[in-house]
Design an enzyme around this catalytic site. Structure first.
Site, PDB file in Angstrom:
ATOM      1  N   TYR A   1       0.530  34.591  -7.013  1.00 45.83           N
ATOM      2  CA  TYR A   1       0.037  35.124  -5.743  1.00 45.83           C
ATOM      3  C   TYR A   1       0.788  36.407  -5.376  1.00 45.83           C
ATOM      4  CZ  TYR A   1      -2.233  30.561  -5.008  1.00 45.83           C
ATOM      5  OH  TYR A   1      -2.998  29.429  -5.127  1.00 45.83           O
TER       6      TYR A   1
ATOM      7  N   PRO B   1     -11.674  25.138   1.147  1.00 45.77           N
ATOM      8  CA  PRO B   1     -12.614  24.306   1.910  1.00 45.77           C
ATOM      9  C   PRO B   1     -13.736  25.103   2.551  1.00 45.77           C
ATOM     10  CG  PRO B   1     -10.582  24.604   3.142  1.00 45.77           C
ATOM     11  CD  PRO B   1     -10.328  25.139   1.760  1.00 45.77           C
ATOM     12  N   LEU B   2     -13.487  26.397   2.778  1.00 47.82           N
ATOM     13  CA  LEU B   2     -14.517  27.252   3.383  1.00 47.82           C
ATOM     14  C   LEU B   2     -15.231  28.109   2.350  1.00 47.82           C
ATOM     15  CD1 LEU B   2     -12.686  28.437   6.635  1.00 47.82           C
ATOM     16  CD2 LEU B   2     -14.210  26.484   6.311  1.00 47.82           C
ATOM     17  N   ALA B   3     -15.008  27.802   1.061  1.00 48.43           N
ATOM     18  CA  ALA B   3     -15.635  28.587  -0.018  1.00 48.43           C
ATOM     19  C   ALA B   3     -15.359  30.076   0.184  1.00 48.43           C
ATOM     20  CB  ALA B   3     -17.136  28.312  -0.090  1.00 48.43           C
TER      21      ALA B   3
ATOM     22  N   TRP C   1      -8.440  23.043  -2.599  1.00 49.21           N
ATOM     23  CA  TRP C   1      -8.400  24.413  -2.092  1.00 49.21           C
ATOM     24  C   TRP C   1      -9.812  24.937  -1.831  1.00 49.21           C
ATOM     25  CZ3 TRP C   1     -10.427  28.451  -5.196  1.00 49.21           C
ATOM     26  CH2 TRP C   1     -10.645  28.144  -6.552  1.00 49.21           C
TER      27      TRP C   1
ATOM     28  N   THR D   1      -5.432  34.390   8.088  1.00 49.83           N
ATOM     29  CA  THR D   1      -4.654  35.620   8.236  1.00 49.83           C
ATOM     30  C   THR D   1      -4.353  35.928   9.699  1.00 49.83           C
ATOM     31  OG1 THR D   1      -6.706  36.920   8.270  1.00 49.83           O
ATOM     32  CG2 THR D   1      -5.596  36.652   6.136  1.00 49.83           C
TER      33      THR D   1
ATOM     34  N   ARG E   1     -11.679  38.609   3.720  1.00 49.62           N
ATOM     35  CA  ARG E   1     -11.286  38.517   2.308  1.00 49.62           C
ATOM     36  C   ARG E   1     -12.219  39.316   1.408  1.00 49.62           C
ATOM     37  NH1 ARG E   1      -9.905  32.693   0.032  1.00 49.62           N
ATOM     38  NH2 ARG E   1      -8.336  33.063   1.620  1.00 49.62           N
TER      39      ARG E   1
END
Length: 328
Positions: free
Chosen positions: A54, A209-211, A207, A287, A229
């Site tokens: 990351y 969950p909101l696509a 990981w 964020t 994003r």
């Protein structure tokens, strides 16, 4: 907050957690990270996820510095990192004994911690025998550098093979897997891994969950908001794959269900993931401060996801995997 055992282990993790993917190092610095992590702890989150890849290691540095400045008691939190993509050299990637040992030492240095609670093999490595990886992960645990080890995006066959090797050698097998899981990606968690929950007590820390934000509803009509994003240069190809008419249509049809429950789409999508009893923790991302606060409220709407509501959701997404007879 609800706390769940990580699979069959004695470790308890918050049902909702926070991950540093994309945000730390790409969008947020230490000051920003401190605020978001503080809000997570206020909501009862105790599990925080990271990886060596990351932001090329910067995410680990930011998380470690933020936690140190916040003055948290180390035993109160669960920290994970993942190894696979550590650099450009021929031995800086993969799951060889060399990279696992050098990789965890480098991660701990960046995190400024003596150990991580969870250490994942970030992807399967076809070029390294699984036995070598199992032995190396056990050696890391024996050194006290990690307490549990697991996998991320491995197949059920590969996880089974790792467990068979561990049992044969009287070693510790992978306690957890970290797969993608959301309303648009279900097969692996609901079908492929089904035998593993009973056979090995596999825990899941899921990981996206909101696509990648699609299920939040903010990309209606394919519009990409500034600062999101998909507005990042590195994620434009993902946006092109995700923001297609069929997916956006399903999101629009889910909105009335969220409205009837009087919850935002993001909370509905996160709570849906947490409703699965095989999920130990749902890793969220954010964020902005308000996003953390909103996401963590998803835990409060689990009782609203009745069988009837879940059936309505299935009728919209229309992708419920068919269970093989022996798994029913």
């Amino acid at each position: 907050m609800e706390y769940r055992h990580l699979g069959r282990t004695g470790l308890k993790v918050s049902a909702l957690s926070y991950g540093a993917w994309v945000s730390f190092g790409n969008q947020l610095d230490v000051k920003d990270a401190k605020l978001l992590l503080h809000r997570c702890r206020e909501a009862g989150v105790n599990f925080f996820d990271n990886a060596e890849v990351y932001a090329n290691g910067r995410a680990e540095e930011i998380m470690g510095a933020a936690i140190k400045e916040l003055g948290w008691k180390r035993s109160d939190i669960v920290i994970s990192t993942k190894l696979f993509w550590g650099g450009q050299g021929p031995n800086d990637k993969g799951l060889s004994r060399k990279h696992i040992i050098e990789g965890i030492k480098a991660s701990l240095k960046r995190l400024d911690m003596e150990y991580v609670d969870l250490l994942y093999c970030h992807r399967p490595d076809a070029s390294t025998p699984i036995e070598e990886t199992v032995r190396a992960m056990n050696w890391v645990i024996d050194q006290g550098w990690a307490f549990y080890w697991g996998t991320s995006e491995w197949s059920a066959q590969q996880i089974t093979q790792a467990w068979e090797i561990a049992n044969r050698l009287d070693l510790i097998g992978p306690a957890m897997e970290q797969p993608e899981y959301n309303l648009l990606a279900r097969d692996k968690v609901e079908v492929e891994y089904a035998p593993l929950y009973k056979n090995y007590g596999l825990g899941l820390t899921t990981w996206s969950p909101l696509a990648s934000g699609v299920l939040s509803g903010k990309y209606s009509e394919g519009v990409i908001p500034e600062g999101s994003r998909f507005a990042l240069e590195n994620y434009k190809s993902l946006a092109n794959r995700s923001l297609v008419d069929d997916i956006l249509s399903k999101v629009e049809k889910l909105k009335p269900i969220a409205a009837e429950l009087n919850v935002p789409m993001s909370q509905l999508a996160i709570a849906w993931c947490a409703k699965n009893p095989n999920v130990s923790s749902v890793i969220t991302g954010a964020t902005k401060e308000y996003q953390v606060v909103e996401n963590m409220k998803a835990i409060e709407i689990l009782p609203k996801l009745t069988p009837d509501v879940l059936k309505r959701i299935d009728s919209v997404v229309h992708n419920k995997p068919k269970q093989p007879d022996q798994y029913r």
